[in-house]
Design a protein around this motif. Structure first.
Motif, mmCIF file in Angstrom:
data_model
loop_
_atom_site.group_PDB
_atom_site.id
_atom_site.type_symbol
_atom_site.label_atom_id
_atom_site.label_comp_id
_atom_site.label_asym_id
_atom_site.label_seq_id
_atom_site.Cartn_x
_atom_site.Cartn_y
_atom_site.Cartn_z
ATOM 1 N N GLY A 29 -3.485 -48.196 11.151
ATOM 2 C CA GLY A 29 -3.397 -48.638 12.574
ATOM 3 C C GLY A 29 -2.230 -49.357 12.852
ATOM 4 O O GLY A 29 -1.919 -49.917 13.879
ATOM 5 N N THR A 30 -1.349 -49.829 11.829
ATOM 6 C CA THR A 30 -0.306 -50.794 12.076
ATOM 7 C C THR A 30 1.059 -49.841 11.959
ATOM 8 O O THR A 30 1.435 -49.175 10.975
ATOM 9 C CB THR A 30 -0.112 -51.723 10.882
ATOM 10 N N PRO A 31 1.793 -49.826 13.294
ATOM 11 C CA PRO A 31 3.032 -49.388 13.309
ATOM 12 C C PRO A 31 4.248 -49.691 12.400
ATOM 13 O O PRO A 31 4.128 -51.092 12.124
ATOM 14 C CB PRO A 31 3.490 -49.125 14.717
ATOM 15 N N LEU A 32 4.854 -48.975 11.568
ATOM 16 C CA LEU A 32 5.733 -49.432 10.616
ATOM 17 C C LEU A 32 7.156 -48.465 10.878
ATOM 18 O O LEU A 32 7.006 -47.358 10.961
ATOM 19 C CB LEU A 32 5.442 -49.203 9.170
ATOM 20 N N GLU A 33 8.346 -49.357 10.952
ATOM 21 C CA GLU A 33 9.479 -48.536 11.168
ATOM 22 C C GLU A 33 10.081 -48.389 9.578
ATOM 23 O O GLU A 33 9.918 -48.895 8.879
ATOM 24 C CB GLU A 33 10.639 -49.463 11.704
ATOM 25 N N ILE A 34 10.456 -46.904 9.550
ATOM 26 C CA ILE A 34 10.843 -46.436 8.237
ATOM 27 C C ILE A 34 12.238 -45.597 8.288
ATOM 28 O O ILE A 34 12.582 -45.173 9.492
ATOM 29 C CB ILE A 34 9.611 -45.428 7.492
ATOM 30 N N ASP A 35 12.760 -45.550 7.245
ATOM 31 C CA ASP A 35 14.005 -44.460 7.130
ATOM 32 C C ASP A 35 13.768 -43.991 5.661
ATOM 33 O O ASP A 35 13.849 -45.042 4.643
ATOM 34 C CB ASP A 35 15.184 -45.232 7.381
ATOM 35 N N TRP A 36 13.896 -42.812 5.242
ATOM 36 C CA TRP A 36 13.776 -42.375 4.174
ATOM 37 C C TRP A 36 14.802 -41.204 3.794
ATOM 38 O O TRP A 36 15.073 -40.539 4.686
ATOM 39 C CB TRP A 36 12.445 -41.831 3.686
ATOM 40 N N GLN A 37 15.019 -41.075 2.701
ATOM 41 C CA GLN A 37 15.881 -39.763 2.259
ATOM 42 C C GLN A 37 15.933 -39.498 0.784
ATOM 43 O O GLN A 37 15.652 -40.361 -0.106
ATOM 44 C CB GLN A 37 17.374 -40.494 2.474
ATOM 45 N N GLN A 38 15.690 -37.954 0.660
ATOM 46 C CA GLN A 38 15.828 -37.685 -0.818
ATOM 47 C C GLN A 38 17.146 -37.931 -1.348
ATOM 48 O O GLN A 38 18.221 -37.508 -1.036
ATOM 49 C CB GLN A 38 15.334 -36.310 -1.023
ATOM 50 N N ILE A 39 17.383 -38.408 -2.443
ATOM 51 C CA ILE A 39 18.428 -38.857 -3.324
ATOM 52 C C ILE A 39 18.861 -37.590 -4.379
ATOM 53 O O ILE A 39 19.822 -37.004 -4.259
ATOM 54 C CB ILE A 39 18.268 -40.067 -4.126
ATOM 55 N N ALA A 40 17.619 -37.078 -4.839
ATOM 56 C CA ALA A 40 17.680 -35.930 -5.811
ATOM 57 C C ALA A 40 16.413 -35.111 -6.056
ATOM 58 O O ALA A 40 15.263 -35.885 -6.192
ATOM 59 C CB ALA A 40 18.139 -36.393 -7.189
ATOM 60 N N PRO A 41 16.470 -33.811 -5.924
ATOM 61 C CA PRO A 41 15.194 -32.878 -5.882
ATOM 62 C C PRO A 41 14.827 -32.923 -7.590
ATOM 63 O O PRO A 41 15.549 -33.031 -8.220
ATOM 64 C CB PRO A 41 15.573 -31.574 -5.323
ATOM 65 N N LEU A 42 13.497 -32.525 -7.773
ATOM 66 C CA LEU A 42 13.546 -32.094 -9.024
ATOM 67 C C LEU A 42 13.919 -30.735 -9.386
ATOM 68 O O LEU A 42 14.094 -29.888 -8.503
ATOM 69 C CB LEU A 42 11.729 -32.270 -9.171
ATOM 70 N N ALA A 43 14.272 -30.552 -10.836
ATOM 71 C CA ALA A 43 14.651 -29.358 -11.131
ATOM 72 C C ALA A 43 13.578 -28.357 -11.386
ATOM 73 O O ALA A 43 12.257 -28.545 -11.189
ATOM 74 C CB ALA A 43 14.994 -29.637 -12.730
ATOM 75 N N THR A 44 13.769 -27.059 -11.494
ATOM 76 C CA THR A 44 13.222 -25.726 -11.497
ATOM 77 C C THR A 44 12.206 -26.068 -12.545
ATOM 78 O O THR A 44 12.740 -26.636 -13.788
ATOM 79 C CB THR A 44 13.679 -24.612 -11.090
ATOM 80 N N ASP A 45 10.900 -25.338 -12.807
ATOM 81 C CA ASP A 45 10.364 -25.453 -13.952
ATOM 82 C C ASP A 45 10.872 -24.027 -14.711
ATOM 83 O O ASP A 45 11.630 -23.421 -14.230
ATOM 84 C CB ASP A 45 8.750 -25.396 -13.752
ATOM 85 N N THR A 46 10.084 -23.879 -15.925
ATOM 86 C CA THR A 46 10.529 -22.734 -16.725
ATOM 87 C C THR A 46 10.467 -21.218 -15.981
ATOM 88 O O THR A 46 10.850 -20.449 -16.599
ATOM 89 C CB THR A 46 9.754 -22.672 -18.052
ATOM 90 N N GLN A 47 9.387 -21.020 -15.190
ATOM 91 C CA GLN A 47 9.358 -19.904 -14.425
ATOM 92 C C GLN A 47 10.167 -20.001 -13.175
ATOM 93 O O GLN A 47 10.111 -19.035 -12.401
ATOM 94 C CB GLN A 47 7.713 -19.578 -13.901
#
Length: 188
Positions: A29-47
């Motif tokens: 119920g509380t509004p919050l100001e945000i800003d987010w960004q992905q720095i690095a994705p995870l690597a692919t798995d063995t498949q």
């Protein structure tokens, strides 16, 4: 969209917009100001599948955080998704559920295999159709009522087989959250 995030013994309701560049969320119920960004994705798995998560920066209410998140594939997970979150040297497991899906499941959780099963409206809405009449038999998982709520059709199913004992809803009727729509005499 609304989600429920459960961390340890506490649940938080998080409301977001469909805009991927959103700058505001609502937390309990509380509004919050945000800003987010992905720095690095995870690597692919063995498949060769791309894992969900990565490293992120999050600016919330003027405070900056660096977060690592990854999706955990739990074999016993029936609803929601579980994520591992590393924040400020602490590890959290967070289960995230869609609020609408949780409400639909919650309407069936408090039922019993034998005795009376009450199919309740998981949210306020309009009854589009009642698919069973008194005296008819139903199978486990069979849709018995179609409810329109939040501009979406929701199939309400019975959690167990049985016979329809009472019908309390009719097509075109407006219902409130928790209203009993059908009563089914259950069986094993």
């Amino acid at each position: 969209m609304a989600f429920i995030a459960s961390i340890q013994d506490h649940s938080y309701i998080i409301k977001t917009s469909t805009d991927p560049r959103q700058s505001q969320i609502t937390l309990d119920g509380t509004p919050l100001e945000i800003d987010w960004q992905q720095i690095a994705p995870l690597a692919t798995d063995t498949q060769g599948r791309i894992a969900q998560g990565g490293q992120y920066t999050l600016l919330i209410q003027g405070y900056s955080y660096e977060i690592f998140a990854r999706r955990l594939n739990k074999p016993d997970e029936q609803v929601g998704l579980t994520y591992e979150i590393l924040l400020a040297g602490q590890r959290f497991e967070v289960q995230v559920e869609d609020e609408r899906a949780r409400a639909l499941l919650g309407s069936l959780k408090d039922t019993h295999k034998v005795g009376e099963i009450k199919v309740r409206a998981p949210m306020p809405g309009l009854v589009l159709s009642v698919l069973k009449a008194e005296g008819e038999s139903v199978e486990r998982g069979e849709t018995v009522v179609v409810l329109e709520a939040m501009k979406m059709e929701n199939d309400l199913a019975t959690p167990h087989a049985g016979t329809v004992k009472e019908v309390h809803a009719s097509q075109g009727q407006t219902v409130n959250q928790g209203d009993v729509l059908l009563v089914i005499t259950g069986k094993d």
